[in-house]
Design a protein around this motif. Structure first.
Motif: not given
Ligand SMILES: C[S@@+](CC[C@H](N)C(=O)[O-])C[C@H]1O[C@@H](n2cnc3c(N)ncnc32)[C@H](O)[C@@H]1O
Length: 253
Positions: A68, A87, A89, A91, A95, A117-118, A121, A123, A162, A180, A182
């Motif tokens: 961060k 951004e 992703g 959560l 961020g 973001d979805s 969570g 995909s 996404i 972000d 993953d």
């Molecule tokens: C590690 S967290 C993000 C943390 C955040 N950037 C932070 O700074 O605290 C990952 C996020 O990516 C989103 N995500 C993962 N794969 C996705 C996808 N294919 N489409 C949309 N969102 C996705 C999840 O819903 C989750 O909220």
């Protein structure tokens, strides 16, 4: 119990950070031999405004504070770069909160912040994503993120997988992207879409780059950058960034 008492007695005699740090590293070496401690003398740990930001998201003693801080420092780099921020992703929005906070301090650009973001969570992980993640991990509702961002008004939340909603920012110029998510596929989709939209000097930061929990994310970025002059600068906190238009020098062979 007796062991604990003996341990506390031992600690009492070793009040200095240096002595306690030595103890910590000795124990650490036994528990996780490859683990590398860093010196516990870092000014940023005492950065009050930053700590109160972390506190807001209960992250003060979490393991992501260095990443961060990296995000915070890189946002300082785009002060004179035109364009919006993104951004992928979010959560809970920690961020995005920091990004918006910094955007507000740079009013000359009137930046808008776009959050994809979805809100369901992750995909489904693909074959190259390792074994750590499962579909639906890290799910936070859109309502929760909106609540966490409620002192801001220059942002949009795009709910969906996404890259389904990327087209809505097709005509935007971008100064900063925080990727972000993953996994391989959404990371690849994100860099592929946003790289060409970056202003010269803009920054792409991938939080997962170089994390052995996220091998797909690292591969997605490296594959996309294979024919570009910029490569990821891999940070010791476990994330990577590039500056659009800045060629990256070769690395140790
Ligand atoms: C590690 S967290 C993000 C943390 C955040 N950037 C932070 O700074 O605290 C990952 C996020 O990516 C989103 N995500 C993962 N794969 C996705 C996808 N294919 N489409 C949309 N969102 C996705 C999840 O819903 C989750 O909220």
């Amino acid at each position: 119990m007796a062991l604990l008492r003996a341990f506390y007695k031992y600690l009492k005699k070793r009040r200095s950070i240096a002595a306690r740090f030595r103890l910590l590293t000795e124990v650490g070496k036994k528990l996780i031999p490859q683990y590398r401690f860093s010196w516990p003398y870092l000014d940023w740990w005492n950065d009050k405004p930053f700590n109160s930001y972390l506190q807001r998201f209960n992250e003060l003693h979490h393991f992501n504070t260095d990443r961060k801080y990296m995000l915070y420092q890189l946002l300082r780099l785009i002060d004179d770069i035109p364009g919006d921020t993104v951004e992928c992703g979010s959560l809970e929005g920690a961020g995005s909160y920091l990004i918006h906070l910094m955007n507000d301090q740079s009013p000359q650009h009137e930046r808008w912040h776009h959050v994809f973001d979805s809100f369901e969570g992750l995909s489904a992980p693909g074959e190259g994503d390792g074994k750590h993640w499962e579909q639906g991990d890290l799910s936070v509702s859109m309502g929760q993120v909106r609540k966490n961002m409620d002192n801001f008004d220059r942002y949009t939340l795009y709910q969906g997988w996404i890259p389904s909603r990327f087209a809505e920012v097709q005509d935007k110029r971008i100064a900063f992207v925080h990727i972000d998510v993953d996994l391989y596929q959404p990371t690849r989709d994100a860099i592929e879409f946003f790289y060409p939209k970056m202003s010269e000097g803009g920054v792409i930061l991938c939080d997962d780059y170089g994390s052995s929990l996220c091998p797909g994310a690292t591969r997605a970025i490296d594959e996309y950058l294979a024919d570009k002059t910029e490569k990821m600068l891999y940070m010791t906190c476990g994330s990577g960034f590039l500056i659009k238009g800045r060629q990256t020098a070769l690395q140790l062979a």
